[in-house]
Design a protein around this motif. Structure first.
Motif, PDB file in Angstrom:
ATOM      1  N   ILE A 169      40.466  10.669 -23.743  1.00  0.00           N
ATOM      2  CA  ILE A 169      40.475  12.089 -23.406  1.00  0.00           C
ATOM      3  C   ILE A 169      39.439  12.800 -24.269  1.00  0.00           C
ATOM      4  CG2 ILE A 169      42.833  12.321 -22.537  1.00  0.00           C
ATOM      5  CD1 ILE A 169      43.712  13.121 -25.355  1.00  0.00           C
ATOM      6  N   VAL A 170      38.794  13.787 -23.673  1.00  0.00           N
ATOM      7  CA  VAL A 170      37.800  14.595 -24.382  1.00  0.00           C
ATOM      8  C   VAL A 170      37.994  16.046 -23.956  1.00  0.00           C
ATOM      9  CG1 VAL A 170      36.144  12.690 -24.457  1.00  0.00           C
ATOM     10  CG2 VAL A 170      36.042  14.335 -22.583  1.00  0.00           C
ATOM     11  N   PRO A 180      27.742  14.861 -20.035  1.00  0.00           N
ATOM     12  CA  PRO A 180      28.840  14.084 -19.439  1.00  0.00           C
ATOM     13  C   PRO A 180      28.906  12.657 -19.986  1.00  0.00           C
ATOM     14  CG  PRO A 180      27.004  14.229 -17.916  1.00  0.00           C
ATOM     15  CD  PRO A 180      26.654  15.128 -19.071  1.00  0.00           C
ATOM     16  N   PHE A 181      30.069  12.058 -19.818  1.00  0.00           N
ATOM     17  CA  PHE A 181      30.276  10.665 -20.200  1.00  0.00           C
ATOM     18  C   PHE A 181      30.086   9.819 -18.940  1.00  0.00           C
ATOM     19  CE2 PHE A 181      32.319  13.165 -23.368  1.00  0.00           C
ATOM     20  CZ  PHE A 181      32.280  12.434 -24.549  1.00  0.00           C
ATOM     21  N   PRO A 184      31.462   3.959 -20.489  1.00  0.00           N
ATOM     22  CA  PRO A 184      32.355   3.919 -21.648  1.00  0.00           C
ATOM     23  C   PRO A 184      31.635   3.911 -22.993  1.00  0.00           C
ATOM     24  CG  PRO A 184      33.219   2.498 -19.941  1.00  0.00           C
ATOM     25  CD  PRO A 184      31.869   2.961 -19.464  1.00  0.00           C
ATOM     26  N   SER A 185      30.481   3.282 -23.071  1.00  0.00           N
ATOM     27  CA  SER A 185      29.775   3.229 -24.356  1.00  0.00           C
ATOM     28  C   SER A 185      29.310   4.611 -24.818  1.00  0.00           C
ATOM     29  CB  SER A 185      28.574   2.279 -24.260  1.00  0.00           C
ATOM     30  OG  SER A 185      27.681   2.703 -23.238  1.00  0.00           O
ATOM     31  N   ASP A 186      29.271   5.594 -23.903  1.00  0.00           N
ATOM     32  CA  ASP A 186      28.906   6.959 -24.300  1.00  0.00           C
ATOM     33  C   ASP A 186      29.917   7.539 -25.286  1.00  0.00           C
ATOM     34  OD1 ASP A 186      26.689   6.898 -22.675  1.00  0.00           O
ATOM     35  OD2 ASP A 186      27.673   7.906 -20.989  1.00  0.00           O
ATOM     36  N   LEU A 187      31.120   7.012 -25.265  1.00  0.00           N
ATOM     37  CA  LEU A 187      32.148   7.498 -26.189  1.00  0.00           C
ATOM     38  C   LEU A 187      31.753   7.263 -27.643  1.00  0.00           C
ATOM     39  CD1 LEU A 187      35.243   6.086 -24.269  1.00  0.00           C
ATOM     40  CD2 LEU A 187      34.753   8.519 -24.575  1.00  0.00           C
ATOM     41  N   THR A 188      30.966   6.213 -27.890  1.00  0.00           N
ATOM     42  CA  THR A 188      30.629   5.845 -29.272  1.00  0.00           C
ATOM     43  C   THR A 188      29.654   6.823 -29.922  1.00  0.00           C
ATOM     44  OG1 THR A 188      28.812   4.397 -28.560  1.00  0.00           O
ATOM     45  CG2 THR A 188      31.012   3.419 -28.737  1.00  0.00           C
ATOM     46  N   LYS A 256      39.691  13.530 -18.577  1.00  0.00           N
ATOM     47  CA  LYS A 256      39.837  12.072 -18.614  1.00  0.00           C
ATOM     48  C   LYS A 256      38.590  11.504 -17.939  1.00  0.00           C
ATOM     49  CE  LYS A 256      42.793   8.351 -16.860  1.00  0.00           C
ATOM     50  NZ  LYS A 256      43.882   8.006 -15.922  1.00  0.00           N
ATOM     51  N   PRO A 257      37.577  11.104 -18.730  1.00  0.00           N
ATOM     52  CA  PRO A 257      36.277  10.769 -18.136  1.00  0.00           C
ATOM     53  C   PRO A 257      36.243   9.463 -17.346  1.00  0.00           C
ATOM     54  CG  PRO A 257      36.255  10.364 -20.494  1.00  0.00           C
ATOM     55  CD  PRO A 257      37.557  11.031 -20.197  1.00  0.00           C
TER      56      PRO A 257
END
Length: 297
Positions: A169-170, A180-181, A184-188, A256-257
């Motif tokens: 969640i963001v 935007p995300f 999934p690796s964008d979360l890092t 919830k991306p």
């Protein structure tokens, strides 16, 4: 027919007592959930029955007459005595049940339902404590515990309440700041805010196809409510616990991306000591919680 030989007009007397206490027909009407006209009509009929004026009507106020003051004193004491007797009776028949819950279950699930419980079981006083993880009956300090685990408690009565699923969640604020995300690796690119350890994050990334994901920045916060507050403020990303965050996503408070849900091997369970449900009030609370949880499935 003389008033003494008739039934006392209890509704009108209750109305008069409220009007005398407030010195306002309008405020009495609001307290009694009736119209001001109803209050006025009941008092007018009471004055007719009593054979005297109880109020002086002024342009913007009402004032008690001497007869009104006398009746108000009698009724005030009578209603106080009735209330006191009722409270003593209710106190003698009320039951108390204690329950311990974790932060997220307490704030996101039980808390919003407490008023419903009060309406369903007005005779039970439910005392909610902040709970920590337990491993045995000896650690229980309350009648009931809702705990997160695999259901392998051996000296307690255990009922599985509900499963949960994890997904990142963001906040919209963070998306507005960094974009935007997409994957999934964008979360890092952001700080990971989580509880205890990285295991659930590692499991989620493995499910998403990134089994060797590296964590560059992280903050460990034990209280899940602080985790959620930090995410909403745009300080980082976290694993949301669903269904607790369904409404946040629906109303746009959180995003919830990715539609990737990790199903952990644990769940929320209702725990009581062996035979604790022999107390009717404990059984009633347990049955109510189980029914509310089942309604979400």
């Amino acid at each position: 027919m003389a008033l003494a030989t008739r039934r006392l007009p209890l509704t009108a007397l209750r109305t008069f007592e409220a009007a005398a206490r407030h010195l306002s027909f309008k405020n009495a009407a609001e307290e009694l959930f009736v119209s001001s006209t109803t209050v006025s009509n009941q008092i007018r009929q009471l004055e007719k029955d009593w054979g005297c004026k109880l109020f002086h009507r002024r342009t913007r106020a009402v004032v008690l007459t001497d007869s009104g003051k006398s009746l108000a004193r009698v009724l005030s004491k009578a209603f106080d005595d009735i209330r006191a007797e009722a409270e003593l009776h209710m106190a003698a028949t009320r039951k108390t049940v204690t329950i311990a819950v974790g932060p997220i279950f307490g704030s996101r699930w039980l808390g919003p339902r407490l008023s419903k419980f009060g309406k369903d079981y007005p005779e039970i006083d439910l005392i909610v404590h902040h709970g920590s993880r337990i491993t045995s009956a000896g650690q229980m300090a309350t009648d009931i515990v809702v705990d997160w685990g695999m259901g392998d408690w051996t000296d307690l009565e255990v009922t599985k309440l509900m499963e949960a699923r994890y997904s990142p969640i963001v906040s919209p604020k963070l998306i507005a700041q960094s974009g935007p995300f997409i994957k999934p690796s964008d979360l890092t690119k952001h700080t990971f805010i989580h509880q205890h350890d990285r295991s659930e994050w590692r499991n989620w990334f493995a499910l998403a196809g990134y089994p060797n994901q590296v964590f560059q920045s992280e903050i460990v916060v034990i209280d899940s409510n602080i985790v959620q507050r930090s995410v909403k403020d745009g300080q980082g990303v976290a694993l949301g616990v669903f269904p607790f965050h369904d409404t946040d996503v629906e109303d746009g408070t959180l995003v919830k991306p990715f539609d990737i849900d990790l199903m952990p091997d644990r769940a929320f369970h209702l725990l009581t000591r062996i035979n604790a449900r022999g107390r009717k009030e404990v059984r009633a609370v347990c049955d109510w919680i189980e029914a509310e949880a089942a309604a979400l499935v």
